[in-house]
Design a protein around this motif. Structure first.
Motif, PDB file in Angstrom:
ATOM      1  N   LEU A   1      67.988  39.987  25.833  1.00 16.24           N
ATOM      2  CA  LEU A   1      67.787  39.799  27.272  1.00 16.24           C
ATOM      3  C   LEU A   1      67.268  38.403  27.596  1.00 16.24           C
ATOM      4  O   LEU A   1      67.771  37.737  28.508  1.00 16.24           O
ATOM      5  CB  LEU A   1      66.817  40.861  27.803  1.00 16.24           C
ATOM      6  CG  LEU A   1      67.270  42.326  27.682  1.00 16.24           C
ATOM      7  CD1 LEU A   1      66.191  43.264  28.194  1.00 16.24           C
ATOM      8  CD2 LEU A   1      68.585  42.559  28.422  1.00 16.24           C
ATOM      9  N   VAL A   2      66.263  37.960  26.872  1.00 19.10           N
ATOM     10  CA  VAL A   2      65.655  36.651  27.144  1.00 19.10           C
ATOM     11  C   VAL A   2      66.633  35.522  26.827  1.00 19.10           C
ATOM     12  O   VAL A   2      66.777  34.568  27.599  1.00 19.10           O
ATOM     13  CB  VAL A   2      64.347  36.483  26.342  1.00 19.10           C
ATOM     14  CG1 VAL A   2      63.819  35.056  26.459  1.00 19.10           C
ATOM     15  CG2 VAL A   2      63.294  37.474  26.838  1.00 19.10           C
ATOM     16  N   THR A   3      67.317  35.624  25.706  1.00 22.94           N
ATOM     17  CA  THR A   3      68.253  34.563  25.325  1.00 22.94           C
ATOM     18  C   THR A   3      69.401  34.471  26.315  1.00 22.94           C
ATOM     19  O   THR A   3      69.769  33.372  26.761  1.00 22.94           O
ATOM     20  CB  THR A   3      68.789  34.810  23.900  1.00 22.94           C
ATOM     21  OG1 THR A   3      67.689  34.866  22.991  1.00 22.94           O
ATOM     22  CG2 THR A   3      69.724  33.688  23.483  1.00 22.94           C
ATOM     23  N   TRP A   4      69.982  35.600  26.679  1.00 27.19           N
ATOM     24  CA  TRP A   4      71.064  35.574  27.666  1.00 27.19           C
ATOM     25  C   TRP A   4      70.581  34.966  28.980  1.00 27.19           C
ATOM     26  O   TRP A   4      71.266  34.125  29.570  1.00 27.19           O
ATOM     27  CB  TRP A   4      71.569  36.991  27.923  1.00 27.19           C
ATOM     28  CG  TRP A   4      72.485  37.517  26.875  1.00 27.19           C
ATOM     29  CD1 TRP A   4      73.281  36.800  26.014  1.00 27.19           C
ATOM     30  CD2 TRP A   4      72.711  38.904  26.561  1.00 27.19           C
ATOM     31  NE1 TRP A   4      73.984  37.644  25.198  1.00 27.19           N
ATOM     32  CE2 TRP A   4      73.662  38.933  25.499  1.00 27.19           C
ATOM     33  CE3 TRP A   4      72.216  40.095  27.057  1.00 27.19           C
ATOM     34  CZ2 TRP A   4      74.110  40.133  24.951  1.00 27.19           C
ATOM     35  CZ3 TRP A   4      72.659  41.292  26.507  1.00 27.19           C
ATOM     36  CH2 TRP A   4      73.604  41.296  25.470  1.00 27.19           C
ATOM     37  N   ALA A   5      69.401  35.394  29.439  1.00 22.39           N
ATOM     38  CA  ALA A   5      68.886  34.898  30.722  1.00 22.39           C
ATOM     39  C   ALA A   5      68.702  33.386  30.701  1.00 22.39           C
ATOM     40  O   ALA A   5      69.081  32.686  31.647  1.00 22.39           O
ATOM     41  CB  ALA A   5      67.566  35.596  31.047  1.00 22.39           C
ATOM     42  N   LEU A   6      68.143  32.863  29.628  1.00 16.49           N
ATOM     43  CA  LEU A   6      67.891  31.424  29.571  1.00 16.49           C
ATOM     44  C   LEU A   6      69.162  30.630  29.307  1.00 16.49           C
ATOM     45  O   LEU A   6      69.283  29.486  29.757  1.00 16.49           O
ATOM     46  CB  LEU A   6      66.834  31.126  28.512  1.00 16.49           C
ATOM     47  CG  LEU A   6      65.426  31.615  28.878  1.00 16.49           C
ATOM     48  CD1 LEU A   6      64.434  31.313  27.768  1.00 16.49           C
ATOM     49  CD2 LEU A   6      64.954  30.976  30.187  1.00 16.49           C
ATOM     50  N   LEU A   7      70.112  31.206  28.602  1.00 18.67           N
ATOM     51  CA  LEU A   7      71.402  30.531  28.440  1.00 18.67           C
ATOM     52  C   LEU A   7      72.112  30.407  29.787  1.00 18.67           C
ATOM     53  O   LEU A   7      72.696  29.364  30.106  1.00 18.67           O
ATOM     54  CB  LEU A   7      72.283  31.283  27.449  1.00 18.67           C
ATOM     55  CG  LEU A   7      71.887  31.201  25.972  1.00 18.67           C
ATOM     56  CD1 LEU A   7      72.823  32.059  25.128  1.00 18.67           C
ATOM     57  CD2 LEU A   7      71.889  29.763  25.471  1.00 18.67           C
TER      58      LEU A   7
ATOM     59  N   ALA B   1      70.597  30.495  32.772  1.00 16.14           N
ATOM     60  CA  ALA B   1      69.796  29.639  33.646  1.00 16.14           C
ATOM     61  C   ALA B   1      69.976  28.162  33.326  1.00 16.14           C
ATOM     62  O   ALA B   1      69.886  27.312  34.226  1.00 16.14           O
ATOM     63  CB  ALA B   1      68.319  30.018  33.531  1.00 16.14           C
ATOM     64  N   SER B   2      70.226  27.848  32.082  1.00 14.41           N
ATOM     65  CA  SER B   2      70.363  26.446  31.684  1.00 14.41           C
ATOM     66  C   SER B   2      71.811  26.038  31.463  1.00 14.41           C
ATOM     67  O   SER B   2      72.083  24.958  30.926  1.00 14.41           O
ATOM     68  CB  SER B   2      69.563  26.188  30.399  1.00 14.41           C
ATOM     69  OG  SER B   2      70.015  27.017  29.342  1.00 14.41           O
ATOM     70  N   ALA B   3      72.747  26.883  31.899  1.00 13.48           N
ATOM     71  CA  ALA B   3      74.167  26.636  31.610  1.00 13.48           C
ATOM     72  C   ALA B   3      74.677  25.370  32.272  1.00 13.48           C
ATOM     73  O   ALA B   3      75.549  24.689  31.742  1.00 13.48           O
ATOM     74  CB  ALA B   3      75.008  27.833  32.045  1.00 13.48           C
ATOM     75  N   GLU B   4      74.151  25.013  33.458  1.00 10.99           N
ATOM     76  CA  GLU B   4      74.650  23.838  34.161  1.00 10.99           C
ATOM     77  C   GLU B   4      74.301  22.549  33.436  1.00 10.99           C
ATOM     78  O   GLU B   4      74.969  21.532  33.586  1.00 10.99           O
ATOM     79  CB  GLU B   4      74.074  23.801  35.580  1.00 10.99           C
ATOM     80  CG  GLU B   4      74.571  24.935  36.463  1.00 10.99           C
ATOM     81  CD  GLU B   4      74.014  24.836  37.863  1.00 10.99           C
ATOM     82  OE1 GLU B   4      73.226  23.894  38.110  1.00 10.99           O
ATOM     83  OE2 GLU B   4      74.362  25.672  38.697  1.00 10.99           O
TER      84      GLU B   4
END
Length: 296
Positions: free
Chosen positions: A273-279, A281-284
């Protein structure tokens, strides 16, 4: 007749992929890392090591029989969830036909699902299939045989190394240290952040036990450390900056505690959950990684 000189390289390649799939539990495209995990696990739980190898072999056979794309198969992307499930099942259940039958089905299914996920490619599969397989196994309960209690880690600072091993259900200071050193040989930067995550979880559990004993963080140290360590390593693998890595490690702790408060056996769910969320969020600011490099 089959030419022995041509069949031998194929066997060596298959053996390398079998262990590479186990190494990919820790994002490592390295058969030697996978072998280190198996040997360390066998030193504390032989059946769990056998389960990991068996599951990896079934996943590999499924990928070959189904003629799944060779490059991801060669890189070990189709079998790491199966291998981790094998180690987990034989840590929670006594060996028996029911367990290995269930494991065989799960390993084949996860290989096929992983191929579709890799083809989709927008987010890494991580270990969500392992989590779902373990939840179903726990729901089946006695139908899979007698339940076991997997060994944990001590409470001192040496638990940092033990909890690195706990990602693949390896207990003990020295086996965990051996695995960490094997990872460092493959990639020192990843190993460093893996250890940082485990160390932060140990520190956080001690602080929370002192100032917020009601949270019972110490009782969840293994879960906290496993997830924080994987988040730290995973965000490093995916090329996120130091600030994102630290944020992920810190965020994983309350996510674990929240799930633990509801008595949910979360395994590596917080890591996912945390890794997906931060990936996301920082995708741009960061382009998507290549799937062959980043598996678990």
């Amino acid at each position: 007749m089959t030419d022995a000189s041509s069949s031998s390289p194929r066997w060596r390649e298959s053996l390398a992929v079998l262990f590479r799939q186990i190494g990919q539990i820790h994002f490592q495209r390295s058969a030697l890392s996978g072998l280190a995990i198996v040997l360390a696990l066998a030193s504390v739980n032989l059946w769990a090591a056998i389960g990991a190898v068996f599951a990896s072999a079934v996943a590999l056979a499924t990928a070959k029989f189904a003629r799944l794309p060779r490059a991801p198969r060669y890189d070990g992307l189709y079998g790491y969830n199966a291998a981790l499930t094998g180690a987990g099942l034989l840590s929670f259940f006594a060996p028996g036909l029911e367990v290995f039958g269930y494991l065989g089905v799960v390993s084949a299914v996860t290989a096929l699902v992983s191929s579709r996920w890799v083809a989709w490619g927008r987010l890494p599969a991580l270990t969500i299939q392992f989590v779902l397989a373990m939840w179903l196994a726990l729901a089946l309960g006695d139908a899979l045989g007698a339940r076991l209690s997997p060994p944990g880690c001590e409470n001192g600072w040496t638990s940092i190394f033990c909890n690195v091993g706990q990602v693949t259900f390896i207990s003990g200071l020295w086996p965990g240290l051996v695995v960490l050193l094997a990872f460092a040989w493959h990639d020192k930067h990843e190993a460093l952040w893996l250890a940082i995550g485990a160390a932060f979880a140990w520190l956080a559990s001690n602080v929370l036990d002192a100032f917020a004993p009601g949270l019972r963080a110490g009782e969840q140290l293994v879960g906290l450390a496993v997830n924080a360590a994987l988040v730290g390593q995973g965000l490093t693998v995916f090329g996120r900056g130091v600030a994102v890595r630290v944020a992920g490690i810190v965020l994983s702790v309350p996510v674990c505690l929240a799930l633990g408060a509801f008595a949910i056996p979360y395994f590596t769910l917080p890591f996912n959950l945390v890794t997906w969320a931060l990936l996301i969020a920082s995708a741009e600011r960061k382009s998507a990684p290549q799937p062959a490099r980043h598996a678990a």
